[in-house]
Design an enzyme around this catalytic site. Structure first.
Site, PDB file in Angstrom:
ATOM      1  N   ILE A 202      -6.306  -5.292 -22.739  1.00  0.00           N
ATOM      2  CA  ILE A 202      -6.604  -4.544 -21.526  1.00  0.00           C
ATOM      3  C   ILE A 202      -5.648  -4.922 -20.390  1.00  0.00           C
ATOM      4  O   ILE A 202      -5.508  -4.188 -19.415  1.00  0.00           O
ATOM      5  CB  ILE A 202      -8.066  -4.782 -21.094  1.00  0.00           C
ATOM      6  N   SER A 203      -4.958  -6.036 -20.510  1.00  0.00           N
ATOM      7  CA  SER A 203      -4.077  -6.519 -19.447  1.00  0.00           C
ATOM      8  C   SER A 203      -2.687  -5.893 -19.566  1.00  0.00           C
ATOM      9  O   SER A 203      -1.994  -6.120 -20.568  1.00  0.00           O
ATOM     10  CB  SER A 203      -3.948  -8.042 -19.513  1.00  0.00           C
ATOM     11  N   PRO A 204      -2.234  -5.155 -18.551  1.00  0.00           N
ATOM     12  CA  PRO A 204      -0.868  -4.631 -18.613  1.00  0.00           C
ATOM     13  C   PRO A 204       0.177  -5.735 -18.584  1.00  0.00           C
ATOM     14  O   PRO A 204       1.267  -5.587 -19.151  1.00  0.00           O
ATOM     15  CB  PRO A 204      -0.781  -3.722 -17.385  1.00  0.00           C
TER      16      PRO A 204
END
Length: 216
Positions: A12-14
């Site tokens: 979920i972390s760019p």
């Protein structure tokens, strides 16, 4: 001696996508192995009493601008998904289910990152999830207790090592956090003596100067 770099990752972390893309270049020529361990970022943040950047509206806007700018510089495709943040649990369970020990390989991780961060679509759309699962051919049931236990174990392990966010890289018990820590990680792997000196070891001795509030 060949070292192992453990990449604790929530897709979920760019910033994790940026780090994943940059990691092969950062480690080129280094004799090390990379192991990917999916973790539930929300669980890590809750443990430390922290909020994710997307939960703070001005920080959310800045984060998206920043990662789009960084991706442009890296030549990396990065499109904001239709909803962000969202609950990544299904994707994390699918990731751990691709390997008996819950450690997906780089190809599986890349597929998961691209599922979220390319095309600007809905990450949890049922048809897309089904197609991704077929592509990854998990060896465990992503909806079963074994996959959930592995994800919980990875998350607890990360917290126990001092991981407080993702992407985090752990080698020899040392935590390197963030995509911008990759040059520092490479210096450590190359044997830079700075890491044996006081500037690494003594920072924990600095006195905390604010009142400590009790945790609920």
């Amino acid at each position: 001696m060949r070292k192992t770099v453990t990449f604790y990752v929530d897709f979920i972390s760019p910033y994790a996508w940026l780090a994943f893309d940059a990691l092969p270049r950062a480690l080129q020529g280094s004799a090390c192995e990379v192991v990917y361990r999916p973790v539930l970022l929300g669980g890590v943040l809750r443990h430390h009493g922290n909020r994710g950047p997307a939960e703070i509206p001005p920080k959310r806007d800045w984060t998206y601008r920043h990662v789009l700018w960084l991706a442009r510089g890296q030549g990396l495709a990065l499109d904001l998904p239709a909803r962000q943040p969202f609950n990544p649990l299904q994707l994390l369970l699918l990731a751990v289910a691709t390997h008996p020990q819950g450690t997906p390989d780089a190809a599986a991780c890349e597929a998961l990152f691209r599922h979220i961060w390319e095309g600007g679509r809905e990450p949890l759309e049922a048809a897309r999830l089904e197609a991704l699962e077929q592509r990854l051919s998990p060896v465990l049931d992503p909806r079963g207790p074994e996959a959930r236990a592995l994800l919980r174990a990875h998350t607890a392990e990360a917290i126990g090592l001092g991981v407080f966010g993702t992407p985090s890289f752990v080698v020899d018990g040392r935590v390197f956090w963030g995509a911008d820590s990759l040059p520092m990680l490479r210096a450590y792997l190359d044997g830079d003596p700075w890491f044996n000196g006081p500037q690494w070891h003594d920072v924990g001795q600095v006195t905390y100067g604010l009142p400590v509030e009790p945790r609920n």
